[in-house]
Design a protein around this motif. Sequence first.
Motif, PDB file in Angstrom:
ATOM      1  N   ASP A   1      32.685  45.201  22.012  1.00 37.41           N
ATOM      2  CA  ASP A   1      31.265  45.511  22.097  1.00 37.41           C
ATOM      3  C   ASP A   1      30.649  45.694  20.710  1.00 37.41           C
ATOM      4  OD1 ASP A   1      31.607  45.487  24.785  1.00 37.41           O
ATOM      5  OD2 ASP A   1      31.508  47.661  25.053  1.00 37.41           O
ATOM      6  N   LEU A   2      29.378  45.308  20.612  1.00 40.77           N
ATOM      7  CA  LEU A   2      28.589  45.556  19.418  1.00 40.77           C
ATOM      8  C   LEU A   2      27.629  46.710  19.700  1.00 40.77           C
ATOM      9  CD1 LEU A   2      27.742  41.872  18.425  1.00 40.77           C
ATOM     10  CD2 LEU A   2      29.602  43.318  17.569  1.00 40.77           C
ATOM     11  N   THR A   3      26.840  47.054  18.715  1.00 31.60           N
ATOM     12  CA  THR A   3      25.878  48.141  18.863  1.00 31.60           C
ATOM     13  C   THR A   3      24.557  47.741  18.226  1.00 31.60           C
ATOM     14  OG1 THR A   3      27.643  49.787  18.770  1.00 31.60           O
ATOM     15  CG2 THR A   3      25.413  50.576  18.406  1.00 31.60           C
ATOM     16  N   ILE A   4      23.475  48.092  18.881  1.00 28.73           N
ATOM     17  CA  ILE A   4      22.145  47.905  18.304  1.00 28.73           C
ATOM     18  C   ILE A   4      21.790  49.176  17.536  1.00 28.73           C
ATOM     19  CG2 ILE A   4      19.703  47.466  18.778  1.00 28.73           C
ATOM     20  CD1 ILE A   4      20.586  46.126  21.388  1.00 28.73           C
ATOM     21  N   HIS A   5      21.487  49.020  16.260  1.00 28.18           N
ATOM     22  CA  HIS A   5      21.132  50.154  15.408  1.00 28.18           C
ATOM     23  C   HIS A   5      19.691  50.047  14.936  1.00 28.18           C
ATOM     24  CE1 HIS A   5      25.588  50.440  14.856  1.00 28.18           C
ATOM     25  NE2 HIS A   5      25.322  51.731  14.792  1.00 28.18           N
ATOM     26  N   ALA A   6      19.089  51.191  14.736  1.00 23.73           N
ATOM     27  CA  ALA A   6      17.806  51.265  14.030  1.00 23.73           C
ATOM     28  C   ALA A   6      18.090  51.745  12.618  1.00 23.73           C
ATOM     29  CB  ALA A   6      16.852  52.226  14.735  1.00 23.73           C
ATOM     30  N   LEU A   7      17.663  50.973  11.634  1.00 26.35           N
ATOM     31  CA  LEU A   7      17.891  51.315  10.232  1.00 26.35           C
ATOM     32  C   LEU A   7      16.592  51.761   9.587  1.00 26.35           C
ATOM     33  CD1 LEU A   7      20.139  48.309   9.124  1.00 26.35           C
ATOM     34  CD2 LEU A   7      20.806  50.408  10.284  1.00 26.35           C
ATOM     35  N   TYR A   8      16.703  52.781   8.744  1.00 28.58           N
ATOM     36  CA  TYR A   8      15.540  53.214   7.976  1.00 28.58           C
ATOM     37  C   TYR A   8      16.020  53.813   6.665  1.00 28.58           C
ATOM     38  CZ  TYR A   8      16.717  57.767  10.085  1.00 28.58           C
ATOM     39  OH  TYR A   8      17.366  58.898  10.492  1.00 28.58           O
TER      40      TYR A   8
ATOM     41  N   LEU B   1      21.223  52.632   3.708  1.00 26.83           N
ATOM     42  CA  LEU B   1      20.276  52.886   4.785  1.00 26.83           C
ATOM     43  C   LEU B   1      20.886  53.811   5.836  1.00 26.83           C
ATOM     44  CD1 LEU B   1      19.022  49.227   5.301  1.00 26.83           C
ATOM     45  CD2 LEU B   1      17.795  51.056   4.137  1.00 26.83           C
ATOM     46  N   ILE B   2      20.054  54.580   6.479  1.00 27.59           N
ATOM     47  CA  ILE B   2      20.505  55.421   7.584  1.00 27.59           C
ATOM     48  C   ILE B   2      20.467  54.592   8.866  1.00 27.59           C
ATOM     49  CG2 ILE B   2      19.972  57.454   8.984  1.00 27.59           C
ATOM     50  CD1 ILE B   2      18.906  58.782   6.496  1.00 27.59           C
ATOM     51  N   ALA B   3      21.539  54.629   9.634  1.00 25.04           N
ATOM     52  CA  ALA B   3      21.636  53.863  10.874  1.00 25.04           C
ATOM     53  C   ALA B   3      21.740  54.814  12.056  1.00 25.04           C
ATOM     54  CB  ALA B   3      22.846  52.935  10.837  1.00 25.04           C
ATOM     55  N   ARG B   4      20.864  54.622  13.032  1.00 22.83           N
ATOM     56  CA  ARG B   4      20.941  55.403  14.262  1.00 22.83           C
ATOM     57  C   ARG B   4      21.225  54.478  15.430  1.00 22.83           C
ATOM     58  NH1 ARG B   4      16.381  59.392  17.027  1.00 22.83           N
ATOM     59  NH2 ARG B   4      17.636  59.915  18.873  1.00 22.83           N
ATOM     60  N   ARG B   5      22.197  54.831  16.244  1.00 24.30           N
ATOM     61  CA  ARG B   5      22.586  54.019  17.391  1.00 24.30           C
ATOM     62  C   ARG B   5      21.480  54.017  18.436  1.00 24.30           C
ATOM     63  NH1 ARG B   5      24.768  54.424  22.430  1.00 24.30           N
ATOM     64  NH2 ARG B   5      26.439  52.970  23.019  1.00 24.30           N
TER      65      ARG B   5
ATOM     66  N   THR C   1      14.117  48.821  11.051  1.00 27.37           N
ATOM     67  CA  THR C   1      14.731  47.510  11.188  1.00 27.37           C
ATOM     68  C   THR C   1      15.836  47.604  12.234  1.00 27.37           C
ATOM     69  OG1 THR C   1      14.283  46.871   8.899  1.00 27.37           O
ATOM     70  CG2 THR C   1      16.052  45.693  10.026  1.00 27.37           C
ATOM     71  N   LEU C   2      15.776  46.758  13.254  1.00 23.05           N
ATOM     72  CA  LEU C   2      16.806  46.740  14.280  1.00 23.05           C
ATOM     73  C   LEU C   2      17.829  45.669  13.940  1.00 23.05           C
ATOM     74  CD1 LEU C   2      14.726  47.147  17.557  1.00 23.05           C
ATOM     75  CD2 LEU C   2      15.831  48.899  16.180  1.00 23.05           C
ATOM     76  N   ARG C   3      19.107  46.039  14.007  1.00 22.55           N
ATOM     77  CA  ARG C   3      20.183  45.094  13.741  1.00 22.55           C
ATOM     78  C   ARG C   3      21.266  45.253  14.795  1.00 22.55           C
ATOM     79  NH1 ARG C   3      20.921  45.481   7.207  1.00 22.55           N
ATOM     80  NH2 ARG C   3      19.002  44.384   6.629  1.00 22.55           N
TER      81      ARG C   3
ATOM     82  N   ILE D   1      11.833  55.594  17.170  1.00 21.61           N
ATOM     83  CA  ILE D   1      13.286  55.496  17.334  1.00 21.61           C
ATOM     84  C   ILE D   1      13.737  56.319  18.538  1.00 21.61           C
ATOM     85  CG2 ILE D   1      15.520  56.017  16.271  1.00 21.61           C
ATOM     86  CD1 ILE D   1      14.264  55.395  13.566  1.00 21.61           C
ATOM     87  N   ASP D   2      13.173  57.516  18.695  1.00 21.13           N
ATOM     88  CA  ASP D   2      13.499  58.341  19.874  1.00 21.13           C
ATOM     89  C   ASP D   2      13.146  57.588  21.158  1.00 21.13           C
ATOM     90  OD1 ASP D   2      14.379  60.381  18.262  1.00 21.13           O
ATOM     91  OD2 ASP D   2      12.540  61.558  18.409  1.00 21.13           O
ATOM     92  N   PHE D   3      12.013  56.895  21.152  1.00 18.93           N
ATOM     93  CA  PHE D   3      11.575  56.137  22.320  1.00 18.93           C
ATOM     94  C   PHE D   3      12.566  55.034  22.665  1.00 18.93           C
ATOM     95  CE2 PHE D   3       9.408  52.288  23.842  1.00 18.93           C
ATOM     96  CZ  PHE D   3       8.830  52.749  25.014  1.00 18.93           C
ATOM     97  N   LEU D   4      13.050  54.307  21.650  1.00 19.90           N
ATOM     98  CA  LEU D   4      14.007  53.227  21.893  1.00 19.90           C
ATOM     99  C   LEU D   4      15.327  53.759  22.433  1.00 19.90           C
ATOM    100  CD1 LEU D   4      13.497  50.925  18.759  1.00 19.90           C
ATOM    101  CD2 LEU D   4      12.503  50.687  21.048  1.00 19.90           C
TER     102      LEU D   4
END
Length: 306
Positions: free
Chosen positions: A264-271, A153-157, A142-144, A285-288
């Motif tokens: 600034d905000l940040t786009i995170h990938a949540l899983y 949830l785990i969030a990766r920048r 999920t992208l937020r 996620i690595d690709f993004l």
Amino acid sequence: MDKIDAMRALVKVVASGSYAEAARRLGLTRSAVSKGVMELEQALGARLLDRTTRRVTPTEAGLAYYERCVSILSQIEETEAQVSRLHDEPKGILKVNAPMSFGFLYLGKAIADFMTRFDDLKVELILTDRFVDPLEEGADVTLRIGTPADSSLIARRIAPARLALVASPEYLAKHGTPESPADLIDHRCLSYGHTTSMQRWHLTEKGEPISIAIGACLSSNNGDVLRDAAVQGIGIANLPTFIVGDDIATGRLMSVLPENRPADLTIHALYAPNRYLAAKTRVFIDFLVDRFGKSPPWDRFESDPS
């Protein structure tokens, strides 16, 4: 039954509240599950479960032991998964959830490029601006945009998402250009939200956060609607540069109060945590991160005016 299997039996009994249901989920007999729990109780010298004719519930000691068992079993599962994924290939169905504007402008093209690398992978992309629970929706990723509030949830920048105040040259020529944040109260503002009642924009002044009251003439929960209104000269919008970066580059929109732009905000990938991160999720996620993280295309106009 060895201790690990007995722990699994206890966890299933507590989770389901039933020996019979736990046995069904584990593919064992009810007596085998019951025996495994009793062996744990004998080894620990403590009663772990209270049994009634209707339901099984953990004792205080049982609940504490159950929580530790969940953690231990999760670590075992993750360790086994990490070893097995060395030879795992991305395959199956990847379910992705993302905001509407970002998905339409950038994520759709990225996913198309991503899929050319993996013939055995299918993607289900759901775009929505409403808040969704990734676990309930069954999303792998999920992208937020912004700071994730859900600590479960785990969030990766993935990439930065800058905000900018923008207006069309026609609007500024007609209504004037704000010289300070306080001037915004006298301007027509385009606000992200569900109401046109008095709202506040969170900007910065000399590096410090400030909050400014605005009067919204148009509000919407979709950034593209506000962007279109800004281009048509309706008012000043406060939007991410991934929506208005091209407009700024071409002159359709102009930056307003650039020294006071929002933080600034940040786009995170949540899983989801505590489970095997499938290869399909990991490589996506690595690709993004590789595609957007180093040099976001929506901000390139700042370093390359052409």
